[in-house]
Design a protein around this motif. Sequence first.
Motif, PDB file in Angstrom:
ATOM      1  N   MET A  64       0.814  -1.209   0.000  1.00 51.37           N
ATOM      2  CA  MET A  64       0.000   0.000   0.000  1.00 51.37           C
ATOM      3  C   MET A  64       0.846   1.257   0.000  1.00 51.37           C
ATOM      4  SD  MET A  64      -2.660   1.476   2.839  1.00 51.37           S
ATOM      5  CE  MET A  64      -1.244   2.102   3.781  1.00 51.37           C
ATOM      6  N   GLY A  65       1.982   1.238   0.704  1.00 54.27           N
ATOM      7  CA  GLY A  65       2.857   2.399   0.723  1.00 54.27           C
ATOM      8  C   GLY A  65       3.361   2.748  -0.660  1.00 54.27           C
ATOM      9  N   GLY A  66       3.680   1.736  -1.451  1.00 52.94           N
ATOM     10  CA  GLY A  66       4.097   1.969  -2.824  1.00 52.94           C
ATOM     11  C   GLY A  66       2.949   2.459  -3.687  1.00 52.94           C
ATOM     12  N   ARG A  67       1.752   1.950  -3.411  1.00 51.55           N
ATOM     13  CA  ARG A  67       0.581   2.405  -4.163  1.00 51.55           C
ATOM     14  C   ARG A  67       0.324   3.887  -3.922  1.00 51.55           C
ATOM     15  NH1 ARG A  67      -5.726   0.966  -3.042  1.00 51.55           N
ATOM     16  NH2 ARG A  67      -6.585   1.971  -4.910  1.00 51.55           N
TER      17      ARG A  67
ATOM     18  N   GLU B  25      10.927  17.240  -7.955  1.00 54.65           N
ATOM     19  CA  GLU B  25      11.239  16.909  -6.562  1.00 54.65           C
ATOM     20  C   GLU B  25      11.688  15.465  -6.378  1.00 54.65           C
ATOM     21  OE1 GLU B  25       8.317  18.148  -3.743  1.00 54.65           O
ATOM     22  OE2 GLU B  25       7.929  20.042  -4.773  1.00 54.65           O
ATOM     23  N   ILE B  26      11.371  14.598  -7.323  1.00 49.23           N
ATOM     24  CA  ILE B  26      11.787  13.200  -7.225  1.00 49.23           C
ATOM     25  C   ILE B  26      12.340  12.741  -8.574  1.00 49.23           C
ATOM     26  CG2 ILE B  26      10.091  12.662  -5.441  1.00 49.23           C
ATOM     27  CD1 ILE B  26       8.507  11.134  -7.638  1.00 49.23           C
ATOM     28  N   ALA B  27      13.177  11.701  -8.519  1.00 54.96           N
ATOM     29  CA  ALA B  27      13.755  11.139  -9.740  1.00 54.96           C
ATOM     30  C   ALA B  27      13.028   9.890 -10.197  1.00 54.96           C
ATOM     31  CB  ALA B  27      15.228  10.808  -9.514  1.00 54.96           C
ATOM     32  N   GLY B  28      12.365   9.197  -9.267  1.00 57.69           N
ATOM     33  CA  GLY B  28      11.719   7.956  -9.650  1.00 57.69           C
ATOM     34  C   GLY B  28      10.850   7.382  -8.552  1.00 57.69           C
ATOM     35  N   LEU B  29      10.250   6.238  -8.856  1.00 60.38           N
ATOM     36  CA  LEU B  29       9.299   5.546  -7.983  1.00 60.38           C
ATOM     37  C   LEU B  29       9.714   4.087  -7.849  1.00 60.38           C
ATOM     38  CD1 LEU B  29       6.409   5.219  -6.618  1.00 60.38           C
ATOM     39  CD2 LEU B  29       5.590   4.743  -8.945  1.00 60.38           C
ATOM     40  N   LEU B  30       9.755   3.588  -6.617  1.00 52.16           N
ATOM     41  CA  LEU B  30      10.114   2.193  -6.347  1.00 52.16           C
ATOM     42  C   LEU B  30       9.005   1.530  -5.542  1.00 52.16           C
ATOM     43  CD1 LEU B  30      12.106  -0.212  -6.233  1.00 52.16           C
ATOM     44  CD2 LEU B  30      13.062   0.833  -4.161  1.00 52.16           C
ATOM     45  N   CYS B  31       8.421   0.478  -6.096  1.00 54.33           N
ATOM     46  CA  CYS B  31       7.359  -0.253  -5.409  1.00 54.33           C
ATOM     47  C   CYS B  31       7.826  -1.673  -5.116  1.00 54.33           C
ATOM     48  CB  CYS B  31       6.092  -0.295  -6.263  1.00 54.33           C
ATOM     49  SG  CYS B  31       5.384   1.322  -6.613  1.00 54.33           S
ATOM     50  N   LEU B  32       7.711  -2.069  -3.865  1.00 51.45           N
ATOM     51  CA  LEU B  32       8.096  -3.410  -3.438  1.00 51.45           C
ATOM     52  C   LEU B  32       6.831  -4.212  -3.171  1.00 51.45           C
ATOM     53  CD1 LEU B  32      10.900  -2.349  -0.920  1.00 51.45           C
ATOM     54  CD2 LEU B  32      11.157  -2.965  -3.343  1.00 51.45           C
TER      55      LEU B  32
END
Length: 214
Positions: free
Chosen positions: A96-99, A113-120
């Motif tokens: 859920m945190g990644g969602r 403000e960010i370079a990317g997204l990482l979902c585990l």
Amino acid sequence: MSDRFLIIGPEDAPTTILLAHGAGGAMDSKSMVAASEALAKAGFRVARFEFSYMAARRISGAGTPPPRAERLIPEYLAAVSELASKGRLIIGGKSMGGRVASMAADELHAKGEIAGLLCLGYPFHPPAKPEQLRTAHLETLKTPALICQGTRDEFGSREEVERYPLSAAIEILWLEDGDHDLKPRKAVSGFSTGDHLATMAATVAAWAAGLGDR
């Protein structure tokens, strides 16, 4: 444990990864600790935080249910602001945190403000409810993203996810026989959880090297 963040890894790391927890596990859950340690070993500064409903559980001891993911977006944005990372920042989380991070990512990425997204372990759908997809925003995602997913994840297996029309900005690392915590059955796959976490961290490092400065 600080009031707001748990931070491990080199303080002078060029990249910080901000992670939020899953619906039922706190920021110091076994899976969050293991993933954070693997990423820190790969050279990242890793910061974990909790949503307010989870922090409230520590005080009351009651099983306060999580609100709808959309209602947690302001809390994620506030955590990014409070962390005030000076280097490159990647946001994400477990399940859920990644969602939630994925729902906030394009706004933050557009502002630099960010370079990317990482979902585990992304929760593509609730267990045993494959018709209730949580992928609409992932079809048009513009933020460079990496999803690390076990092939037998009950929230979205490889067989299921490969049919979804996801954005070209999304890359997926498939971990053989991994469950929602990326944990495999060694007798079946030949891999240990440690093996998968090391692969995850090395893949994140290679992927992150190709991202922009922010």
